[in-house]
Structures are given as structure tokens and as C-alpha cells.
Design an enzyme around this catalytic site. Structure first.
Site, PDB file in Angstrom:
ATOM      1  N   HIS A 213       0.827  -1.200   0.000  1.00 38.07           N
ATOM      2  CA  HIS A 213       0.000   0.000   0.000  1.00 38.07           C
ATOM      3  C   HIS A 213       0.863   1.252   0.000  1.00 38.07           C
ATOM      4  CE1 HIS A 213       0.414   1.222   4.310  1.00 38.07           C
ATOM      5  NE2 HIS A 213       0.620  -0.061   4.501  1.00 38.07           N
ATOM      6  N   ASP A 233       5.921   2.293   7.038  1.00 29.22           N
ATOM      7  CA  ASP A 233       4.548   1.844   6.713  1.00 29.22           C
ATOM      8  C   ASP A 233       3.898   2.845   5.775  1.00 29.22           C
ATOM      9  OD1 ASP A 233       2.111   0.568   6.778  1.00 29.22           O
ATOM     10  OD2 ASP A 233       1.592   1.165   8.809  1.00 29.22           O
ATOM     11  N   GLU A 267      -5.333   1.451   2.071  1.00 30.73           N
ATOM     12  CA  GLU A 267      -5.159   0.247   2.897  1.00 30.73           C
ATOM     13  C   GLU A 267      -5.406   0.556   4.367  1.00 30.73           C
ATOM     14  OE1 GLU A 267      -2.723  -2.539   5.515  1.00 30.73           O
ATOM     15  OE2 GLU A 267      -2.619  -0.358   5.295  1.00 30.73           O
ATOM     16  N   GLU A 268      -4.915   1.722   4.791  1.00 27.76           N
ATOM     17  CA  GLU A 268      -4.930   2.059   6.219  1.00 27.76           C
ATOM     18  C   GLU A 268      -6.338   2.283   6.765  1.00 27.76           C
ATOM     19  OE1 GLU A 268      -2.460   1.656   7.965  1.00 27.76           O
ATOM     20  OE2 GLU A 268      -0.598   2.325   7.050  1.00 27.76           O
ATOM     21  N   ASP A 295       4.699  -5.031   2.798  1.00 30.26           N
ATOM     22  CA  ASP A 295       4.206  -3.978   3.689  1.00 30.26           C
ATOM     23  C   ASP A 295       5.098  -3.955   4.922  1.00 30.26           C
ATOM     24  OD1 ASP A 295       2.869  -2.121   5.174  1.00 30.26           O
ATOM     25  OD2 ASP A 295       0.994  -3.248   5.363  1.00 30.26           O
ATOM     26  N   HIS A 372       2.174   4.761  12.062  1.00 26.11           N
ATOM     27  CA  HIS A 372       0.918   5.514  12.269  1.00 26.11           C
ATOM     28  C   HIS A 372       1.127   6.754  13.147  1.00 26.11           C
ATOM     29  CE1 HIS A 372      -1.400   1.497  11.451  1.00 26.11           C
ATOM     30  NE2 HIS A 372      -0.620   1.859  10.455  1.00 26.11           N
TER      31      HIS A 372
HETATM   32  N1  BES Z   1       1.549  -2.303   7.880  1.00 29.39           N
HETATM   33  C1  BES Z   1       0.402  -2.424   8.704  1.00 29.39           C
HETATM   34  C2  BES Z   1       0.166  -3.845   9.171  1.00 29.39           C
HETATM   35  C3  BES Z   1       1.088  -4.363  10.236  1.00 29.39           C
HETATM   36  C4  BES Z   1       1.513  -3.559  11.284  1.00 29.39           C
HETATM   37  C5  BES Z   1       1.467  -5.680  10.208  1.00 29.39           C
HETATM   38  C6  BES Z   1       2.363  -4.086  12.259  1.00 29.39           C
HETATM   39  C7  BES Z   1       2.270  -6.213  11.183  1.00 29.39           C
HETATM   40  C8  BES Z   1       2.724  -5.407  12.223  1.00 29.39           C
HETATM   41  C9  BES Z   1      -0.819  -1.949   7.938  1.00 29.39           C
HETATM   42  O1  BES Z   1      -0.559  -0.802   7.187  1.00 29.39           O
HETATM   43  C10 BES Z   1      -1.886  -1.593   8.910  1.00 29.39           C
HETATM   44  O2  BES Z   1      -1.724  -0.634   9.620  1.00 29.39           O
HETATM   45  N2  BES Z   1      -2.956  -2.381   8.941  1.00 29.39           N
HETATM   46  C11 BES Z   1      -4.047  -2.108   9.818  1.00 29.39           C
HETATM   47  C12 BES Z   1      -5.223  -2.967   9.521  1.00 29.39           C
HETATM   48  C13 BES Z   1      -6.083  -2.457   8.421  1.00 29.39           C
HETATM   49  C14 BES Z   1      -7.233  -3.399   8.197  1.00 29.39           C
HETATM   50  C15 BES Z   1      -6.586  -1.048   8.667  1.00 29.39           C
HETATM   51  C16 BES Z   1      -3.618  -2.424  11.236  1.00 29.39           C
HETATM   52  O3  BES Z   1      -2.800  -3.302  11.479  1.00 29.39           O
HETATM   53  O4  BES Z   1      -4.180  -1.755  12.084  1.00 29.39           O
HETATM   54 ZN    ZN Z   2      -0.372   0.834   8.598  1.00 20.86          ZN
END
Ligand code: BES
Ligand code: ZN
Length: 406
Positions: A213, A233, A267-268, A295, A372
Site C-alpha cells: 500500500h 509503513d 489500505e490504512e 508492507d 501511524h
Molecule cells: N503495515 C500495517 C500492518 C502491520 C503492522 C502488520 C504491524 C504487522 C505489524 C498496515 O498498514 C496496517 O496498519 N494495517 C491495519 C489494519 C487495516 C485493516 C486497517 C492495522 O494493522 O491496524
Molecule cells: Zn499501517
């Protein structure tokens, strides 16, 4: 600390109570469907009961109808209570939520049954490719991409970043006539996804996808204005993808199968960009033999160099990636871990029925604490792209092994 936590909890409780349980819901809000792990269903019901409709569970997954303005609150509360960053998937309509529920619960991934030959036999080609990869170019990419104020899916800079990326990819492949770079426009928000396609020279209907993403996020509210460099990220994953494109292009590699490189929007905020793309490809019966998700590739926080996520992924393809590491980067240590929820775009592909994998930069519990936030800069990932290079080599070997002409 305890006092602070009590105050914060009270504050949150009061806000949730007043903003959600008692106030009438704004008429303009788009209604969305979300799916999440059934373990958090009772909690969400307790917090948002008055405003959540149509809870429906199937084994581990529950779906519910919510309103768009509830989503940051859900993220915040799930994060506090379950230590999951998001922990739910947002769908634009009922059908897509229901499909995701049924797909997951039936575990009927018919399309994953496509036979893929995972033999490793392109050593000369792969080694020639490795010589093209340059760490400094990934670093430069991450820095430039992080300079956009944020890359949020509704913000102007979130759109500008995608225009910049498309232009960057176009320049890399300018000398090739078998390559297209285009936007995938999404109906419900302004940020497009960017796709680069190299037409297969022998079996163009068979396709391989590599991507991650491109959007970023920070803060809980006013996210379209927050500073969100998103260096790890996920400028790191898109920088890694871009370096793979560069290497392929400089090798003048002509794939037998069609290659797609994708930078997903949104994605976020619930895997929304990738889900639209994956679902449409599934609806069109596209033969996608493999999907590699990059990612977060540049924060080196564990004694293992790489972690293969075992949930929402295809175990055979995961084993293949491990074998590629053992063959071409024996110095890279790796193992398996789980996100525990649909944590990135690989889950969109997995749920659409395609074999997907996500090699990750650390063990889950040692994750980069700065993502984040405005602190997710390349300096907080060590200032270089040394770690990301392992992923660039893995991604390049994956593409070359699966799409070489002989
Ligand atoms: N890169 C993250 C996912 C992640 C974070 C994987 C830390 C492993 C460890 C991704 O961009 C993200 O933030 N995903 C969201 C979920 C999504 C459905 C909004 C998350 O993990 O909160
Ligand atoms: Zn993220």
C-alpha cells in the site's frame, strides 16, 4: 500512570457514550460493512450497540453494519483493548462483506488450487538481477515519498503522491513497449491505486502480482490533515517494489507470464483499495498464480531477518518463499509468525481466492512502535535501506523464478 489511564478511560467512555450511543446519527454518513474477528464482537456490541446493526458471525469472523464516522473510534478502542492496530476490514457494501465472511468460513479457496511449479532453477538469471539492485535508490525513494505531508486516501497530498509515483514508474520503463502504467480509480474516494503491468510474452493470461500500500495514516481524528510520513509503513514496501521494477527493467527481462506491480490506495482505512482490485480480478476470472505483499520492509527489530505471516496467506507459496531465501540469501534468517487479523492487503487477495504471502520485517510482537505517527521516518528505521534490500532480493527472485521464459 494509573490516574492518567483512569482519566483517559473516563474521557473515552464519556465521548463514546455521548457521541455514539445518544446522539442521532448524521444523515450524510455513508453506511459501510465491516468484518472483524469474532473475539472482539462482544466488546464492539457493548461500546457501539445502539449504532451497530446486523451482527452476523460465522466461526471466527463477524460482520456488522456501521457508519463511516464510527471507524476511527473503532480503531482507537480496538487498539486500546486488544493491542491490534486496526483489526477490522471495511467493505463498501453488504455483498462484499458477506462474501468475505463466507469465503473465510468455508475455506473454499478454489482458485488457490491452480498448479504452480515452485522449482528453483533460475540461478544465473537471479544472480544477474541481484547485481542491479541498489540500496541507495530505495533510501532515496523512501525519503522522497515520506516528504508528502501525508498520503491519506482522502487528502490532496494523498492524491499527489500517487501522481508522483505513477510518473516515477513511467520513467523507469519509458524505453519499453510491453509495459503500461496506469491509475486504478476508486469510486468512493479520491486517491487512485497505481499499477504497472508487463505483458507476458508466452502465457499472458497467467499473472503474478507484487505490491503494497502507498497510503499513510497518523492520529485518530483529522487524519486528512495529520503529518504521516509513513516511511516504514509503507514507503519501504513501495520503495522495495520500485527497486524490483528498476532491476527488471535494466535487465531488459521479458517475462513469460504477465507481471503486475501495484501500489494500493486506502489500505490504512480497511484494505479498501486492494479489496476492490482483488475482487474485480476474481469476478473477471483472472488467473493470478501468486501475490506477494510488501508492507513494512525496512525496520530491523528482531533477531530473525524475515518473518513469513502464516495467516491469511497460502502455505505452499510461503514455503516457496522460504526456499527462495535458503537458495539465494542463506545468510537471511527467517521463521513464521501471525498478524492475528487481516492486517494488510494480502488478506484482500487471500479472501478473493488467490495465493498470497506477506514476508515481514520483524516478529509481530517486536513491531515498529513508530508506525501511524509523525515519527515513522527513515531515521527511526536506522537511516539506510539495508533491511529492505533483503526483501528486494526476495521479491526479485520470486518474480524471476515464476516468470522466466525457460
Ligand atoms: N503495515 C500495517 C500492518 C502491520 C503492522 C502488520 C504491524 C504487522 C505489524 C498496515 O498498514 C496496517 O496498519 N494495517 C491495519 C489494519 C487495516 C485493516 C486497517 C492495522 O494493522 O491496524
Ligand atoms: Zn499501517
Amino acid at each position: 500512570m494509573l490516574v492518567r489511564s483512569i482519566i483517559v478511560s473516563f474521557f473515552l467512555f464519556a465521548l463514546v457514550k455521548t457521541s455514539y450511543a445518544e446522539s442521532p446519527s448524521p444523515q450524510t454518513d455513508q453506511e459501510l460493512w465491516v468484518t472483524f474477528g469474532s473475539d472482539i464482537a462482544p466488546f464492539l456490541n457493548e461500546k457501539f450497540g445502539a449504532r451497530i446493526e446486523s451482527f452476523k458471525s460465522f466461526d471466527e469472523i463477524t460482520m456488522a453494519r456501521v457508519e463511516e464516522d464510527m471507524i476511527p473510534w473503532m480503531s482507537l478502542l480496538i487498539h486500546r483493548e486488544f493491542q491490534r492496530c486496526g483489526g477490522f476490514i471495511v467493505h463498501d457494501d453488504f455483498t462484499s462483506a458477506q462474501e468475505s465472511l463466507l469465503d473465510y468460513s468455508s475455506r473454499d479457496f478454489a482458485k488457490s488450487a491452480i498448479f504452480v511449479d515452485y522449482d528453483i532453477r533460475q540461478r544465473r538469471l537471479v544472480e544477474r538481477g541481484f547485481e542491479k539492485l541498489q540500496e541507495e535508490r530505495i533510501t532515496q525513494f523512501i525519503k522522497t515519498f515520506s516528504e508528502f505531508h501525508n498520503r491519506y486516501y482522502t487528502s490532496e497530498t494523498g492524491v499527489q503522491a500517487m501522481h508522483w509515483l505513477k510518473n516515477e514508474w513511467e520513467q523507469i520503463v519509458a524505453h519499453r513497449s510491453d509495459v503500461d502504467v496506469y491509475f486504478w480509480e476508486h469510486d468512493n474516494w479520491p486517491q487512485p491505486s497505481v499499477i504497472l503491468r508487463i505483458e507476458g510474452a508466452v502465457n499472458p493470461q497467467e499473472k503474478i502480482v507484487v505490491g503494497g500500500h502507498a497510503d499513510s495514516i497518523a492520529g485518530w481524528f483529522g487524519q486528512s490533515r495529520s503529518r504521516a510520513p509513513g516511511a516504514d509503513d509503507n514507503a519501504s514496501g513501495i520503495g522495495t517494489t520500485t527497486e524490483i521494477i528498476r532491476a527488471i527493467s535494466e535487465m531488459n527481462f521479458r517475462p513469460a507470464r504477465t507481471l503486475y506491480f501495484m501500489a494500493y490506495a486506502a489500505e490504512e482505512v480497511g484494505l479498501r483499495g486492494s479489496r476492490e482490485i482483488a475482487n474485480q480480478m476474481a469476478a473477471e476470472d483472472k488467473q493470478i498464480l501468486g501475490v506477494l505483499q510488501l508492507d513494512m520492509t525496512n525496520y530491523n527489530g528482531s533477531d530473525w531477518d524475515m518473518v513469513m505471516m502464516s495467516d491469511f496467506t497460502n502455505s505452499e507459496q510461503n514455503r516457496f518463499l522460504g526456499a527462495l531465501l535458503d537458495a539465494y540469501q542463506p545468510e537471511v534468517s527467517w521463521g513464521y509468525d501471525r498478524c492475528g487479523y487481516a492486517c494488510s492487503d494480502h488478506a484482500s487477495w487471500h479472501q478473493a481466492g488467490f495465493p498470497a504471502s506477506m514476508p515481514f520485517e520483524t516478529r509481530t510482537r517486536e513491531r515498529n512502535p513508530h508506525i501511524h505517527t509523525a515519527r515513522d521516518t527513515i531515521e527511526r528505521s536506522g537511516g539506510s535501506s539495508h533491511h529492505a534490500m533483503n526483501f528486494a532480493r526476495l521479491g526479485l527472485s520470486y518474480v524471476l523464478e515464476l516468470s522466466a521464459q525457460d
